[in-house]
Design an enzyme around this catalytic site. Structure first.
Site: not given
Ligand code: AMP
Length: 297
Positions: A201, A46, A74, A49-50, A164
């Site tokens: 990310s 995390l 996935q 962003g998360h 997004q």
């Molecule tokens: P992930 O762990 O990469 O599957 O992401 C989990 C959630 O967090 C997904 O809905 C992503 O779109 C969101 N997410 C990841 N990075 C960001 C970010 N920089 N800004 C907003 N949401 C994010």
């Protein structure tokens, strides 16, 4: 033991324990009009962003659950499933500090007790997944849609929060909820960025210092394409092509796509529109980065 309590966050590892937790929560629904349960599905590692998703969920909902599950379905055979960052204790601490009440952290066997091969899957419509990331990651969005549909069934949240940043994923999930009548409100949350514009990310940790310096060019290029296209000075296809060439000229950069699409249907656009999304994916060395900028939607 499948439910571990810490001061304020419960770690739930089995479906049975999740159902039990969820049942008890339902008993508290009462007449409070706020959504009872907000859900933030993640793969962990995390970052801010998360946490912007979590923050919005905590603000809007009475209770919040985060799932942390690196979903093998996935990932393609040559992708980074095995080396995807897993830092559970740190994630847990971040959730605890943010006011999350439960973290669902199932082992793969708990999510796919029948195995992953002969599985009923959710197949998103081709128009949404045949281009952009879908063209470079065959099977990826089936894997995402399938696991999210399962999680929705398990968690029974009122609202689910998605970034997004993964724009095509958000479009796929919205469409799945619509097509399959899944009773959850999908909330899209704006992309959280580093100070220099780089979209946060979990994969950014893999960038070398040199690549990290280069990475903000992705967002800069998106902004340039947007500005040029909206000013009308340059036709959209030309603005996109200039952007592609600029990115391709950088050391170690392989452009997968730089395209403009309709924000809901994701239909590719050939001329600038008041509502559009410009999306990019590159490989910077071995690290795949995506980003997008939304115009008017
Ligand atoms: P992930 O762990 O990469 O599957 O992401 C989990 C959630 O967090 C997904 O809905 C992503 O779109 C969101 N997410 C990841 N990075 C960001 C970010 N920089 N800004 C907003 N949401 C994010």
């Amino acid at each position: 033991m499948t439910v571990k309590s810490s001061t304020t966050v419960q770690v739930i590892e089995s479906l049975a324990a999740l159902k039990n937790w969820r049942y008890q929560l339902e008993q508290t629904r009462g007449s409070d009009k706020r959504p009872l349960l907000g859900f933030v599905p993640t793969m962990g590692a995390l970052h801010e962003g998360h946490m912007s998703l979590v923050k919005q969920a905590v603000e809007e909902c009475r209770h919040v659950i985060v799932s942390i599950f690196v979903n093998p379905l996935q990932f393609g055979p040559n992708e980074d499933f095995d080396k995807y960052p897993r830092v559970f204790e740190k994630d847990l601490q971040m959730c605890r500090q943010a006011g999350v009440e439960a973290v669902f952290h199932p082992p793969v066997q708990e999510m796919y007790p029948q195995g992953q091969k002969d599985l009923t899957k959710v197949i998103p419509p081709a128009v949404l997944i045949q281009h952009l990331c879908g063209a470079f990651r065959p099977g990826h969005f089936e894997g995402v849609a399938t696991v999210v549909a399962k999680l929705f069934g398990m968690v029974e949240a009122d609202c689910a929060y998605f970034g997004q940043k993964d724009y095509q994923q958000l479009a796929v999930i919205r469409r799945m909820v619509l097509d399959l009548d899944i009773p959850v409100k999908v909330v899209g949350v704006p992309t959280a960025r580093e100070n220099d514009g780089l979209a946060m990310s979990s994969r950014n940790v893999y960038l070398t210092p040199e690549q990290r310096l280069l990475a903000p060019v992705l967002y800069q290029t998106l902004c340039e394409v947007k500005d040029q296209a909206l000013s009308g000075a340059v036709p959209l296809p030309q603005a996109l092509e200039v952007g592609r060439q600029k990115l391709s000229a950088l050391p170690g950069v392989e452009v997968q796509y730089l395209d403009a699409c309709h924000p809901q249907s994701l239909a590719p656009l050939t001329q600038a529109a008041h509502e559009m999304v410009v999306l990019v994916a590159v490989k910077l060395g071995s690290v795949r980065l995506i980003d997008n900028i939304i115009v008017g939607a």
